[in-house]
Design a protein around this motif. Structure first.
Motif, PDB file in Angstrom:
ATOM      1  N   PRO A  71      -2.620   4.839   5.270  1.00  0.00           N
ATOM      2  CA  PRO A  71      -3.100   3.831   6.221  1.00  0.00           C
ATOM      3  C   PRO A  71      -4.612   3.908   6.450  1.00  0.00           C
ATOM      4  N   GLU A  72      -5.147   5.108   6.453  1.00  0.00           N
ATOM      5  CA  GLU A  72      -6.586   5.281   6.658  1.00  0.00           C
ATOM      6  C   GLU A  72      -7.377   4.660   5.509  1.00  0.00           C
ATOM      7  N   THR A  73      -6.910   4.898   4.282  1.00  0.00           N
ATOM      8  CA  THR A  73      -7.583   4.327   3.111  1.00  0.00           C
ATOM      9  C   THR A  73      -7.457   2.815   3.116  1.00  0.00           C
TER      10      THR A  73
ATOM     11  N   ALA B 182       0.834  -1.205   0.000  1.00  0.00           N
ATOM     12  CA  ALA B 182       0.000   0.000   0.000  1.00  0.00           C
ATOM     13  C   ALA B 182       0.868   1.255   0.000  1.00  0.00           C
ATOM     14  N   ALA B 183       1.958   1.232   0.748  1.00  0.00           N
ATOM     15  CA  ALA B 183       2.849   2.391   0.797  1.00  0.00           C
ATOM     16  C   ALA B 183       3.473   2.648  -0.571  1.00  0.00           C
TER      17      ALA B 183
ATOM     18  N   LEU C 206     -10.437   0.066   3.163  1.00  0.00           N
ATOM     19  CA  LEU C 206     -10.543  -0.988   2.169  1.00  0.00           C
ATOM     20  C   LEU C 206     -10.635  -2.373   2.806  1.00  0.00           C
ATOM     21  N   VAL C 207      -9.846  -2.593   3.847  1.00  0.00           N
ATOM     22  CA  VAL C 207      -9.876  -3.875   4.555  1.00  0.00           C
ATOM     23  C   VAL C 207     -11.231  -4.066   5.229  1.00  0.00           C
ATOM     24  N   LYS C 208     -11.725  -3.014   5.868  1.00  0.00           N
ATOM     25  CA  LYS C 208     -13.043  -3.108   6.519  1.00  0.00           C
ATOM     26  C   LYS C 208     -14.130  -3.403   5.500  1.00  0.00           C
ATOM     27  N   GLU C 209     -14.077  -2.747   4.370  1.00  0.00           N
ATOM     28  CA  GLU C 209     -15.077  -2.961   3.330  1.00  0.00           C
ATOM     29  C   GLU C 209     -14.990  -4.387   2.783  1.00  0.00           C
ATOM     30  N   ALA C 210     -13.782  -4.869   2.583  1.00  0.00           N
ATOM     31  CA  ALA C 210     -13.599  -6.226   2.065  1.00  0.00           C
ATOM     32  C   ALA C 210     -14.133  -7.274   3.018  1.00  0.00           C
TER      33      ALA C 210
END
Length: 119
Positions: free
Chosen positions: A104-106, A97-98, A110-114
């Motif tokens: 980190p917020e995005t 991601a970096a 994305l992880v929460k949505e997945a």
């Protein structure tokens, strides 16, 4: 064990305390059988209400990461090993991601949505 709280965070303090335990477990700094400090000591060190710490410990108990034992306090369970097994994957994901300039917020969003999308 170092508990980290951010007073300016929107996250409740009990959640931040629980997150500190999860983070330490994932990193391998807490292992099954390790004891967490007594809630009274944590509360005094962080200058928070003891019930705030107890709420964090209860949440960790409810998810199976700690076992609350009368006379022994909060003890880390074998679930810590399962968290630790994720550490390499988490580090690889955050590194990727970096490189893609994803904050980190995005990434967290994305992880929460997945996790809510059925496959």
């Amino acid at each position: 064990m170092l508990f980290r709280i951010r007073p300016n965070s929107d996250a409740p303090i009990f959640a931040q305390i629980a997150d500190s335990v999860r983070t330490e477990s994932c990193a391998g700094r807490l292992a099954p059988g390790d004891r967490l400090p007594p809630a009274r000591e944590v509360a005094a060190a962080l200058e928070v209400n003891m019930h705030t710490v107890l709420r964090a410990y209860q949440d960790l108990r409810d998810e199976g990461l700690v076992e609350l034992r009368r006379g022994r306090g909060a003890v880390i369970t074998a679930a810590a090993d399962r968290l630790r097994s994720l550490d390499r994957d988490i580090r690889a994901l955050t590194a990727k991601a970096a490189t893609l300039h994803i904050s980190p917020e995005t990434l967290s969003a994305l992880v929460k949505e997945a996790s809510h999308v059925p496959e």
